[in-house]
Structure formats: structure tokens, C-alpha cells
Enzyme design. Structure first.
Site, PDB file in Angstrom:
ATOM      1  N   HIS A 167     -33.646  40.512 -24.856  1.00  0.00           N
ATOM      2  CA  HIS A 167     -32.235  40.661 -24.535  1.00  0.00           C
ATOM      3  C   HIS A 167     -31.974  40.521 -23.046  1.00  0.00           C
ATOM      4  CE1 HIS A 167     -31.743  42.884 -28.564  1.00  0.00           C
ATOM      5  NE2 HIS A 167     -31.685  41.590 -28.671  1.00  0.00           N
ATOM      6  N   CYS A 184      -3.753  35.310 -25.029  1.00  0.00           N
ATOM      7  CA  CYS A 184      -4.796  36.026 -24.284  1.00  0.00           C
ATOM      8  C   CYS A 184      -6.003  36.339 -25.166  1.00  0.00           C
ATOM      9  CB  CYS A 184      -4.238  37.303 -23.663  1.00  0.00           C
ATOM     10  SG  CYS A 184      -3.568  38.438 -24.880  1.00  0.00           S
ATOM     11  N   GLU A 222       0.180  39.798 -32.743  1.00  0.00           N
ATOM     12  CA  GLU A 222      -1.172  39.971 -33.283  1.00  0.00           C
ATOM     13  C   GLU A 222      -1.176  40.087 -34.792  1.00  0.00           C
ATOM     14  OE1 GLU A 222      -3.893  42.000 -30.285  1.00  0.00           O
ATOM     15  OE2 GLU A 222      -2.248  43.424 -30.451  1.00  0.00           O
TER      16      GLU A 222
HETATM   17  C1  PEP Z   1      -6.451  39.913 -29.290  1.00  0.00           C
HETATM   18  O1  PEP Z   1      -6.345  40.569 -30.324  1.00  0.00           O
HETATM   19  O2  PEP Z   1      -6.550  38.651 -29.270  1.00  0.00           O
HETATM   20  C2  PEP Z   1      -6.450  40.586 -27.985  1.00  0.00           C
HETATM   21  C3  PEP Z   1      -6.380  39.917 -26.872  1.00  0.00           C
HETATM   22  O3  PEP Z   1      -6.583  41.951 -28.009  1.00  0.00           O
HETATM   23  P1  PEP Z   1      -7.979  42.713 -28.283  1.00  0.00           P
HETATM   24  O4  PEP Z   1      -9.043  41.664 -28.377  1.00  0.00           O
HETATM   25  O5  PEP Z   1      -8.169  43.637 -27.155  1.00  0.00           O
HETATM   26  O6  PEP Z   1      -7.687  43.401 -29.564  1.00  0.00           O
HETATM   27 MG    MG Z   2      -5.790  42.636 -30.146  1.00  0.00          MG
END
Ligand code: PEP
Ligand code: MG
Length: 838
Positions: free
Chosen positions: A461, A771, A700
Site C-alpha cells: 500500500h 462538483c 444530488e
Molecule cells: C457528490 O455527491 O457528488 C458530492 C460532491 O458530495 P459528496 O461526495 O461529498 O457526497
Molecule cells: Mg453528495
């Protein structure tokens, strides 16, 4: 089958059947008397046994108790011995505990650990145990203790397979190491009956990682996997699917571990030089003084802990460490990648190992302190793995010790070894016997030029992490490494796996020339990283970084980040034992804003729940945490958390020079949630007389994407969290060991949800960012741009490649690409467009 018969097994004169002591004390004294009569203990040891009852629990469970004296009275033990009092009618031990077998222990050292292990085995066979409570034959009891010791892998054992079975020849080039083994364990644990793996006469419980690893399976070994119970046949199908589906990945990993073929671009020493050879683990050349890393030995005091308290504390430490490792895996996934994150997932799996936990508990039962017992259990198990003559297993011993240290730090924070061996001020090449994955993941890459270790192979690792961190590394070097003096100047060639101590001036000059040429190339890349991501037809996409801490700003900007598109604030809450105060949060947000000057900073309000659990918030357990009180749902139920965070954020916006702050809320599902969150934010802003801050919603869940045209009225912007949108859109747990690979964010239906979001936002003139993880993949980023996304936020090291990909093409070509992708039937078809178009 050979059974070890340690001398502690009781002869028949130390077993008394049909006893009827009036109470617990009488039982202990009667059992002690047998030991006294046999010359095992001084008479005063009986008092010591009674004293132990005041400070520790000796009831093992299922009608068995193991009274024994206090550690400091071991001097009263003349020789190891065990006496057994059978109490058919039972004697009350503590309220609600009835004991039928009193097993009194006299042990000078750890000779009776074996007995405890046997007893624990016996406790699992209640039927058998019950017979012992009333048997008239002392040999039944003696034999039972002997049999419970039977190791399935003992020589010549006629190991039998369970009802359903299949045979398989291991084709993983690195053998069965912890990462695939933890997938086996996860698959096996879904079965209600037993699942075992047999190699020859050695048998392992497929539900136990350590047990599986002990088999030491190598490529070419033939094994039989078998299962019993009502769902044996589906268990076997599942095991077969899991075992074989990992082959391709294992082969690919092994290939990758070999590293790139040496090329003409590698450095060639200009002359014959003394050399210490090892295995190239991560390419690159570094020149500098070495620092021998020798973490300070931690002295662990053996302070007895009452069993109940010790058990609770251990449970808590294990739970917190598991959370910590999940966070680390999550963070590593975002910063480095899936394979690297799996390192910590596999480590978390080690903490579920019942053998390990049982051993620690047994040591506590014996009277040792919790920290000591845990450390001892880790050490014994690690030594056991190491003795397996298998380099893969030896590497797992390092993982076990690594994870063991984390738990230890939770049990007793003073045992944390953070500052054990501070690095020198000057950048250095770190030389060590071994480095744990945690050590490597936590290295300050500004101060470490390279790594050279005695232990470890290219698949260890540590090697994987070094490659990902871009640090030249050599593993498996000779012991001569450790004989070097601190500060010795060396050249380390991580590609060839060579370390040249005390190189001549001309060798150093040659290496420096080579490095300068590399540096030149790197500089050109850096220069281009700061160019905007503008397509050939002039469309500009904003490129931001996903970072969580102010000290990461420099990296984000140096990679070409134009701001921060996602600051995950859960990290302020996880990995600590209490929630951060408003002032602590304020300081962090201020530091972020100041560090970014006027660049955008999008802070995501606390997203707790689902895979991100915070023990100190004491939230109720939920059957389906991903579908439960998570993200904004939690914030609206815990207004204390929400208000503290918003106050800190608005104060930071008010007090600083920067105007770049935006706030977004996770997992928004409805207009009502957004309205309520906005109302809380507005009232806090009024109260603090703070400036307006754009408030956004993360998209989301499918509801937010499908209803984006409505939701857009109530938000200033959207940021699509594709990790979750994929999870909820495709109904695949993003951490599911079998399914997660199918949670493909480029599935055409996920792309359609993204398109709906963009279209809904456009109706109200809102901008949309992404994101989630795919924003950092050049092909996916191109697709997202074609779909109309305005901003992409990603892990800093992904920025240059994404920018370069976008600069190479035109928006019109990307729109055409997006249309094609939306028309695809499968994710595979979407991926195929990558090869076609780019
Ligand atoms: C996502 O769900 O794409 C996100 C950026 O949030 P997290 O990965 O922190 O849930
Ligand atoms: Mg998320």
C-alpha cells in the site's frame, strides 16, 4: 489431527463434578482450593482471586466464569494450572448471571491464553457446553477443552467441505491480499450459514479477513469454497461471482505495479557507483540527504481495566476508528483514487475481525489493561501473518499494525505517535524499515523528496500511495539502507529501484541536469495550467477545486484552480470528538476566504448521514441511512448545528475583505427545504448585519434534477453532486462492494438528469456547476460542458488535464458530443464516444 496439549490442561484431580457452592465466593474458594492442593498456587492467591472480582468481570458468558488472581499477585503462582468446578444447579455470579462451570486459572505468564481461546470456542457450541454442565465424566470436560483447541488447519486434518462448493485456482498475480479478501468477506457475510475456503487441509472462515489471509493463498493455489445453511447455493453463486470478477482488476493492478517500462528518458549514472538495490516502486529521481525514520517506541502501561469498561471503550474506539477510516477512504478517493481509497477500506475491514477482538478481550479477562491487550492482540496477529513466509501477507501485517495504532490512539490519546519522529527542516529522502499507509498518506510532500524502505513490495500500500503522491520510491531494499547515517547524501532512482549513497560530484551534476530537463517540462505544464479553460470557439468554463482546508489552497491555485467549488465541511466535524465551535469554524472560513482573496469559495453546509457518520453527534441509527435524515434533512432537524455554521459563515463574510463566499446545501429534495434553509440564513444575516451571500442547492437526488425548473426559483445556483446523483438515480449504494463499479456517472440516464438540471436552471437564469468525481475526468468534463454546465470543480491534481482537454476543442463539437451521449442506450456506449471523439 494433532492437538497441542499445553501443560495447563487440568488433570482429572483438578476437575470437581457436582459441586454445590452456596455462593460465588464459596465457588471461587472451592476452585482455588483444588489449585492449592495441586501445588499450583499459594493459599493467599485465593484472596487475590476474590480481590479481582471487585475490579473486573470474570463472567465469560453462557454459564462459564474464569476467576483468576490479580496481575501483581502472579508471584503467588507456583506453576501454571487450571481447575474446574462443575455446578449443575448453578451459582449466581453477578445479578442475572448463573455459572455452571467455574474455570479457575493460575498462570505465571500467558500460558492460559490458549485455554481462554478454547473456552471461547466452546462458548460458541452451546449444545456441547450444556452437556458439560451435568456430565458425570470428568474426561468429557477435559476432552472438550482439548477439542475446542483443534485448529482446522492442523496437520493432516481431514478438512471437510460444506454442502455446496466450487473449486477455483487462484489467478490473482499477487495472491489473496487484503483488498480482494475484504470483497470475499463482504460477499461471505451476506450468507446466513457458514462459508469456508479450504486449501488442502487448511480451512479458513470466509467471513473473517484475518482467517482468510492466514491461508496465504498464492497464484496457482487450488482452493475449494463451500457453504452451508438454507441459502448455501446462492451464497456459493455470490462467492463465485465475487472471486472471479476480481481477477481482471488484480491482473491489471499487478501490471500497473510493475511500473512503466524503463525508457530512454530514465537517468543513467555516468559512472560505476556503490549502490543499494531494491525494487522500483514509484518512478522519478531525487537527490538529497537521507533521514532514517524511526518512530518513537510507544510504552504501553499495563493498567488493568474492568472488563465492562474495557469492552465498552474498545467498542467505541473501534467504531470511531472505522468512521475515521471511512472518512480517510473518502478523502483518499477524492484526492487520489479508487485503488488508494480501497487501502483504507480494507484496513477498516480488519477491525471487524472477531479473532482479533476476541483475543484482545481474552487478554483483558486475564487482567491486562485495555491498551496493552489491544496492542498485544495486534502484535500477535501481525507476527502470525508475518510468519507465513509470504511477502503479501507480511505487507498486511504492516496494515494491521497501522490500523492497530489508530485504535490505540483512540483508547488512549497520549499513545498517539504523531510527533514521534519529526522530519528535519531540510527536504530529505525518507529511509525506513517500513512505512505504514497512514504514514505515507500523511507525508508532507514538500519536505519529503523520496522514499526508500527495506520492507514492502511494489504492490504494498505504501508503494501505491507513493506513486499517487508522485514521490520517487524504492521498496524491498537491503538492510544496508538502515546502516546509512542520517544526513548521508544520496541519489534515489525510483524507477530503477536503486539508491546511490555518497555520489561523486559528477554523478550529482548528471542527475541534476536530468532533473533540470524534467523541471523545464513541468514548468511549461504549470504555465498552461493557469490559462483559462476556453474552448477554441471562445466558450469559457470556470474551473474550481474541491478542497476542505486552508492549507490546500496553495496546491489548488498552483494547479490552475480558479476558486473553490466545493468545501466539504463535514471534515471539520469528523475525526474529532466534539463539534467545532462557532469561533473555530469562523477561523477556518476566514482563512479560506483570505487565502483565496476574491476568488469564489463555495462552502457546503454540513452533509452528515449516509456514509458520513459523526459519533459525537449521537444521531439515532437508521435502517437506511442514505435514505434517511441526511444532509439538509439533518440540518433542518438540528438547527443548533445549522445556526452555528451559518453564523460562522456570515461573520466570515462580513469581517473579511473577500466577497467570494457562496453557501450551498446538500441533498435538497424539495422547495420547502430550500425555503426553510433560506429563512434561517436570512434571519442570521439580519442579526449579524452581514452581506448577502448566494445560496445554492446541491442537485444530488433525482427529484431535484427533475424539478430543477421549479427549484431554480428559490436558489441562486445549482451544483450537481454526481456521486450522489448517480447513487440515487441508479439506486446503487455508492459503497456497495459488488455494485459500486456499476454506479457509472456516465450512464445516459444520469446525463439526462444533468441536462434537465441545466435546462431548469436556464429558465431562471441560474448557473450550474458539477462538483462530483466526474468533473475531474477530461472526457466527462467535456461532456458536461457540452451539456451546458458552467463550472466544474474537482480534486486539484485533475485540473491541468481537464483544462487542456477543454482548450483543445470547440463548444459546438462538445454539444454534438453531449447530444450523442444522451441518445446512447448504455454507459458503455457513452464511454465508447471517448475513443471516437477525443
Ligand atoms: C457528490 O455527491 O457528488 C458530492 C460532491 O458530495 P459528496 O461526495 O461529498 O457526497
Ligand atoms: Mg453528495
Amino acid at each position: 489431527m494433532t492437538i497441542a496439549q499445553p501443560d495447563i490442561l487440568p488433570p482429572s484431580n483438578l476437575v470437581r463434578l457436582g459441586a454445590a457452592p452456596a455462593d460465588k465466593e464459596a465457588a471461587i474458594r472451592e476452585a482455588a482450593q483444588l489449585l492449592i492442593a495441586a501445588g499450583c498456587i499459594d493459599p493467599q492467591y485465593a484472596d487475590s482471586m476474590m480481590r479481582r472480582e471487585d475490579v473486573a468481570e470474570t463472567y465469560l458468558g453462557h454459564g462459564v466464569a474464569i476467576p483468576h488472581g490479580k496481575v501483581e499477585d502472579r508471584g503467588m503462582v507456583r506453576r501454571n494450572g487450571l481447575s474446574i468446578l462443575q455446578v449443575p444447579e448453578g451459582v449466581e455470579w453477578n445479578a442475572g448471571q448463573t455459572v455452571h462451570l467455574v474455570v479457575a486459572i493460575a498462570a505465571e505468564s500467558d500460558a492460559h491464553i490458549d485455554t481462554l481461546r478454547r473456552l471461547t470456542n466452546l462458548l460458541q457450541d452451546e449444545e456441547h457446553l450444556k452437556k458439560l454442565f451435568t456430565t458425570n465424566d470428568t474426561s468429557d470436560i477435559i476432552n472438550a477443552l482439548s477439542e475446542a483447541n483443534a485448529e482446522p488447519e492442523a496437520d493432516g486434518a481431514p478438512a471437510e467441505d460444506l454442502d455446496e462448493r466450487f473449486e477455483w485456482t487462484v489467478d490473482y498475480p499477487s495472491g489473496l491480499h487484503a483488498r480482494p479478501a475484504s470483497a470475499w468477506v463482504a460477499a461471505a457475510r451476506k450468507a446466513s450459514g457458514s462459508v469456508q475456503v479450504r486449501k488442502g487441509t487448511a480451512v479458513a472462515d470466509a467471513k473473517s479477513l484475518v482467517s482468510l489471509l492466514r491461508l496465504g493463498l498464492r497464484q496457482g493455489d487450488t482452493i475449494v469454497i463451500s457453504a452451508d445453511g438454507p441459502d448455501a447455493s446462492s451464497a456459493i453463486d455470490r462467492m463465485q461471482a465475487t472471486v472471479t470478477s476480481l481477477s481482471a482488476q488484480e491482473k491489471a493492478d499487478a501490471q500497473a505495479a510493475k511500473g512503466p517500462e524503463p525508457t530512454a528518458k530514465g537517468w543513467t549514472p555516468p559512472e560505476e557507483m556503490p549502490v543499494i538495490a531494491g525494487i522500483g516502486a514509484s518512478p522519478g529521481l531525487s537527490i538529497g540527504p537521507i533521514h532514517i525514520y524511526a518512530p518513537a517506541e510507544i510504552a504501553i502501561a499495563d493498567t488493568p481495566t474492568p472488563l465492562n469498561e474495557g469492552g465498552n471503550k474498545l467498542h467505541e474506539a473501534l467504531t470511531v476508528t472505522q468512521t475515521q477510516l471511512r472518512v480517510l477512504a473518502d478523502d483518499t478517493l477524492r484526492r487520489l483514487g479508487e485503488a488508494e481509497a480501497n487501502i483504507f477500506r480494507a484496513q477498516a475491514e480488519l477491525l471487524h475481525d472477531t479473532d482479533l477482538i476476541t483475543l484482545a478481550c481474552q487478554l483483558m479477562v486475564e487482567g491486562h489493561g485495555l491498551a496493552w491487550s489491544w496492542n498485544e492482540a495486534i502484535e500477535r496477529t501481525a507476527r502470525d501473518l508475518e510468519s507465513n513466509d509470504n511477502e503479501v501477507l507480511a505487507a498486511r501485517a504492516a496494515d494491521l499494525r497501522d490500523v492497530g495504532r489508530r485504535v490505540l490512539a483512540r483508547i488512549d490519546p497520549s499513545l498517539e505517535n504523531r510527533d514521534g519522529d519529526p522530519l528535519p527542516a531540510e527536504p530529505c529522502i525518507l529511509v525506513a524499515g517500513d512505512l505504514s499507509p497512514s504514514d505515507t498518506a500523511g507525508l508532507d510532500v514538500e519536505r519529503v523528496l523520496g522514499l526508500a524502505t527495506v520492507q514492502g513490495g511494489p504492490t504494498s500500500h505504501t508503494a501505491i500511495l507513493a506513486r499517487t503522491l508522485g514521490l520517487p520510491a524504492m521498496v524491498g531494499g537491503s538492510e544496508a539502507l538502515l546502516d546509512l547515517e542520517n544526513g548521508t547524501e544520496v541519489i534515489l532512482d525510483g524507477q530503477a529501484g536503486r539508491l546511490y549513497p555518497k555520489p561523486s560530484a559528477s554523478a550529482i551534476a548528471s542527475a541534476r541536469d536530468w532533473l533540470a530537463a524534467q523541471e523545464e517540462q513541468h514548468k511549461r505544464e504549470i504555465a498552461e495550467r493557469s490559462l483559462p479553460a476556453r474552448t477554441t470557439d471562445g466558450h469559457q468554463v470556470e474551473i474550481a477545486a474541491n478542497i476542505n482546508r486552508p492549507d490546500q489552497i496553495e496546491l489548488a491555485l498552483s494547479q490552475g484552480g480558479e476558486g473553490v467549488g466545493l468545501m466539504r465541511t463535514e471534515f471539520l466535524f469528523l475525526e474529532r470528538s466534539s463539534a467545532p465551535t462557532e469561533d473555530e469554524q469562523y477561523e477556518t472560513y476566514r482563512a479560506m476566504l483570505d487565502g483565496l482573496e476574491d476568488r469564489p469559495l463555495i462552502v457546503r453546509a454540513l452533509d452528515i448521514g449516509g456514509d458520513k457518520q459523526v459519533p459525537h453527534l449521537n444521531l439515532p441509527r437508521e435502517a437506511n441511512p442514505f435514505l434517511g435524515v441526511r444532509g439538509s434533512r439533518l440540518l433542518l432537524r438540528r438547527l443548533d448545528l445549522l445556526a452555528t455554521q451559518l453564523r460562522a459563515l456570515y461573520r466570515a463574510a462580513r469581517d473579511g475583505e473577500s466577497s467570494g463566499l457562496s453557501i450551498m446545501f446538500p441533498m435538497i429534495t424539495s422547495v420547502g427545504e430550500m425555503q426553510r434553509l433560506r429563512a434561517v440564513a436570512d434571519s442570521i444575516r439580519d442579526e449579524l448585519d452581514a452581506p448577502k451571500v448566494p445560496l445554492g442547492a446541491m442537485v444530488e437526488v433525482p427529484a431535484a434534477a427533475i424539478g430543477a425548473d421549479i427549484l431554480a426559483r428559490y436558489v441562486d445556483f445549482f451544483s450537481i453532486g454526481t456521486n450522489d446523483l448517480t447513487q440515487y438515480g441508479l439506486a446503487i449504494d455508492r459503497q456497495h462492494p459488488e455494485l459500486a463499479a456499476e454506479a457509472d456517472a456516465l450512464h445516459p440516464c444520469v446525463l439526462r438528469l444533468i441536462r434537465m438540471t441545466v435546462e431548469g436552471a436556464a429558465k431562471h437564469g441560474r448557473w450550474v456547476g458539477v462538483c462530483g468525481g466526474i468533473a475531474g475526468e477530461p472526457f466527462a468534463a467535456s461532456l458536461l460542458t457540452g451539456l451546458g454546465v458552467n463550472e466544474l470543480s474537482m480534486t486539484p491534481r485533475d485540473i491541468p488535464a481537464v483544462k487542456a482537454a477543454l482548450r483543445e476543442t470547440s463548444l459546438s463539437a462538445l454539444k454534438a458530443l453531449a447530444d450523442k451521449a444522451l441518445a446512447c442506450e448504455t454507459a458503455a456506449e457513452v464511454h465508447a464516444l471517448d475513443r471516437e471523439e477525443l
